[in-house]
Design a protein around this motif. Sequence first.
Motif, mmCIF file in Angstrom:
data_model
loop_
_atom_site.group_PDB
_atom_site.id
_atom_site.type_symbol
_atom_site.label_atom_id
_atom_site.label_comp_id
_atom_site.label_asym_id
_atom_site.label_seq_id
_atom_site.Cartn_x
_atom_site.Cartn_y
_atom_site.Cartn_z
ATOM 1 N N GLY A 1 22.295 7.412 4.714
ATOM 2 C CA GLY A 1 22.138 8.797 4.299
ATOM 3 C C GLY A 1 21.188 9.594 5.173
ATOM 4 O O GLY A 1 21.168 10.824 5.123
ATOM 5 N N ALA A 2 20.400 8.904 5.996
ATOM 6 C CA ALA A 2 19.434 9.603 6.847
ATOM 7 C C ALA A 2 20.121 10.486 7.883
ATOM 8 O O ALA A 2 19.669 11.598 8.151
ATOM 9 N N VAL A 3 21.216 10.023 8.437
ATOM 10 C CA VAL A 3 21.906 10.800 9.474
ATOM 11 C C VAL A 3 22.521 12.075 8.898
ATOM 12 O O VAL A 3 22.265 13.176 9.414
ATOM 13 N N PRO A 4 23.332 11.993 7.828
ATOM 14 C CA PRO A 4 23.846 13.245 7.259
ATOM 15 C C PRO A 4 22.745 14.156 6.735
ATOM 16 O O PRO A 4 22.855 15.385 6.821
ATOM 17 N N GLY A 5 21.664 13.563 6.227
ATOM 18 C CA GLY A 5 20.541 14.379 5.764
ATOM 19 C C GLY A 5 19.873 15.123 6.908
ATOM 20 O O GLY A 5 19.502 16.293 6.774
ATOM 21 N N PHE A 6 19.743 14.459 8.036
ATOM 22 C CA PHE A 6 19.174 15.070 9.238
ATOM 23 C C PHE A 6 20.024 16.254 9.673
ATOM 24 O O PHE A 6 19.523 17.357 9.905
ATOM 25 N N VAL A 7 21.335 16.036 9.767
ATOM 26 C CA VAL A 7 22.261 17.101 10.176
ATOM 27 C C VAL A 7 22.251 18.234 9.151
ATOM 28 O O VAL A 7 22.245 19.412 9.511
ATOM 29 N N GLY A 8 22.226 17.870 7.879
ATOM 30 C CA GLY A 8 22.188 18.883 6.822
ATOM 31 C C GLY A 8 20.928 19.724 6.875
ATOM 32 O O GLY A 8 20.967 20.937 6.627
ATOM 33 N N GLY A 9 19.800 19.106 7.194
ATOM 34 C CA GLY A 9 18.543 19.851 7.324
ATOM 35 C C GLY A 9 18.598 20.858 8.461
ATOM 36 O O GLY A 9 18.150 21.997 8.322
ATOM 37 N N ILE A 10 19.175 20.448 9.577
ATOM 38 C CA ILE A 10 19.334 21.380 10.706
ATOM 39 C C ILE A 10 20.255 22.527 10.310
ATOM 40 O O ILE A 10 19.971 23.695 10.588
ATOM 41 N N TYR A 11 21.366 22.172 9.653
ATOM 42 C CA TYR A 11 22.320 23.211 9.246
ATOM 43 C C TYR A 11 21.655 24.211 8.294
ATOM 44 O O TYR A 11 21.812 25.423 8.453
ATOM 45 N N LEU A 12 20.916 23.716 7.313
ATOM 46 C CA LEU A 12 20.266 24.602 6.343
ATOM 47 C C LEU A 12 19.288 25.546 7.037
ATOM 48 O O LEU A 12 19.274 26.753 6.764
ATOM 49 N N CYS A 13 18.505 25.006 7.947
ATOM 50 C CA CYS A 13 17.549 25.837 8.686
ATOM 51 C C CYS A 13 18.269 26.914 9.502
ATOM 52 O O CYS A 13 17.892 28.087 9.474
ATOM 53 N N GLU A 14 19.322 26.519 10.187
ATOM 54 C CA GLU A 14 20.057 27.478 11.020
ATOM 55 C C GLU A 14 20.849 28.468 10.177
ATOM 56 O O GLU A 14 21.018 29.613 10.572
ATOM 57 N N ARG A 15 21.318 28.035 9.042
ATOM 58 C CA ARG A 15 22.051 28.953 8.153
ATOM 59 C C ARG A 15 21.117 30.046 7.636
ATOM 60 O O ARG A 15 21.492 31.216 7.560
ATOM 61 N N GLU A 16 19.888 29.654 7.296
ATOM 62 C CA GLU A 16 18.897 30.646 6.856
ATOM 63 C C GLU A 16 18.526 31.595 7.994
ATOM 64 O O GLU A 16 18.375 32.792 7.787
ATOM 65 N N ARG A 17 18.368 31.048 9.186
ATOM 66 C CA ARG A 17 17.936 31.853 10.328
ATOM 67 C C ARG A 17 19.034 32.776 10.839
ATOM 68 O O ARG A 17 18.822 33.954 11.083
ATOM 69 N N LEU A 18 20.254 32.218 10.990
ATOM 70 C CA LEU A 18 21.341 32.990 11.603
ATOM 71 C C LEU A 18 22.213 33.716 10.597
ATOM 72 O O LEU A 18 22.853 34.705 10.939
ATOM 73 N N GLY A 19 22.290 33.202 9.397
ATOM 74 C CA GLY A 19 23.028 33.894 8.351
ATOM 75 C C GLY A 19 24.482 33.523 8.196
ATOM 76 O O GLY A 19 25.020 33.626 7.100
ATOM 77 N N SER A 20 25.163 33.069 9.242
ATOM 78 C CA SER A 20 26.589 32.779 9.087
ATOM 79 C C SER A 20 26.869 31.294 9.308
ATOM 80 O O SER A 20 26.157 30.600 10.042
ATOM 81 N N HIS A 21 27.939 30.855 8.690
ATOM 82 C CA HIS A 21 28.350 29.453 8.767
ATOM 83 C C HIS A 21 28.721 29.053 10.196
ATOM 84 O O HIS A 21 28.289 28.006 10.687
ATOM 85 N N GLY A 22 29.510 29.860 10.863
ATOM 86 C CA GLY A 22 29.983 29.531 12.206
ATOM 87 C C GLY A 22 28.857 29.395 13.221
ATOM 88 O O GLY A 22 28.833 28.451 14.022
ATOM 89 N N GLU A 23 27.920 30.340 13.200
ATOM 90 C CA GLU A 23 26.798 30.276 14.136
ATOM 91 C C GLU A 23 25.893 29.094 13.833
ATOM 92 O O GLU A 23 25.355 28.454 14.748
ATOM 93 N N ALA A 24 25.721 28.790 12.549
ATOM 94 C CA ALA A 24 24.879 27.654 12.161
ATOM 95 C C ALA A 24 25.492 26.348 12.657
ATOM 96 O O ALA A 24 24.797 25.488 13.195
ATOM 97 N N TRP A 25 26.810 26.181 12.501
ATOM 98 C CA TRP A 25 27.459 24.948 12.964
ATOM 99 C C TRP A 25 27.430 24.842 14.484
ATOM 100 O O TRP A 25 27.290 23.749 15.043
ATOM 101 N N ALA A 26 27.558 25.961 15.174
ATOM 102 C CA ALA A 26 27.471 25.939 16.638
ATOM 103 C C ALA A 26 26.083 25.472 17.071
ATOM 104 O O ALA A 26 25.946 24.674 18.011
ATOM 105 N N SER A 27 25.065 25.927 16.378
ATOM 106 C CA SER A 27 23.701 25.506 16.687
ATOM 107 C C SER A 27 23.498 24.018 16.370
ATOM 108 O O SER A 27 22.856 23.297 17.141
#
Length: 160
Positions: A101-127
């Motif tokens: 679970g550490a790997v998906p949690g790591f990726v999820g943490g990055i996604y959450l941070c980028e989603r808050e910062r960038l606002g959109s799903h597509g840009e967050a996944w690209a990051s």
Amino acid sequence: MDLPQLLLVGLVLLLGVVGVLVPGVPGTWLVWAGVLWWAMHERSAAAWTLLVASTALLLVVQVVKWLLPPRRLRGVGVTRRMAAYAGAGAVLGFVLVPVVGAVPGFVGGIYLCERERLGSHGEAWASVRAVMRAVGTSVLVELFACLLVVGAWAGTLMWA
């Protein structure tokens, strides 16, 4: 060295190679410890040569591993905040689904941070993809070195 001990050394080397891919497991050090264990019991010129060569290679890889990601990570815009989110996600993922679970949690943490910062799903996944490519490079370098050491060990066993 008798067959059961040889199989145990092989198991330690295998666990080390797998450990490179699992966050928090010292895979490189397990591979080195397996070669050290084998060389201490084998006590041949080939064993000592392999131990010295693998020690040098794995030390160089540790330096490269620590120098490579910071440059690449800065290039893709990783911040301390993102690292904190990723670390918290990895810990939470590890607690919810032990070890894997550490790997998906790591990726999820990055996604959450980028989603808050960038606002959109597509840009967050690209990051997230850019960050994972930067992190993945260091993992691949370490994995290649460990596989090289294990291959050299197996070759030495067959050759000697």
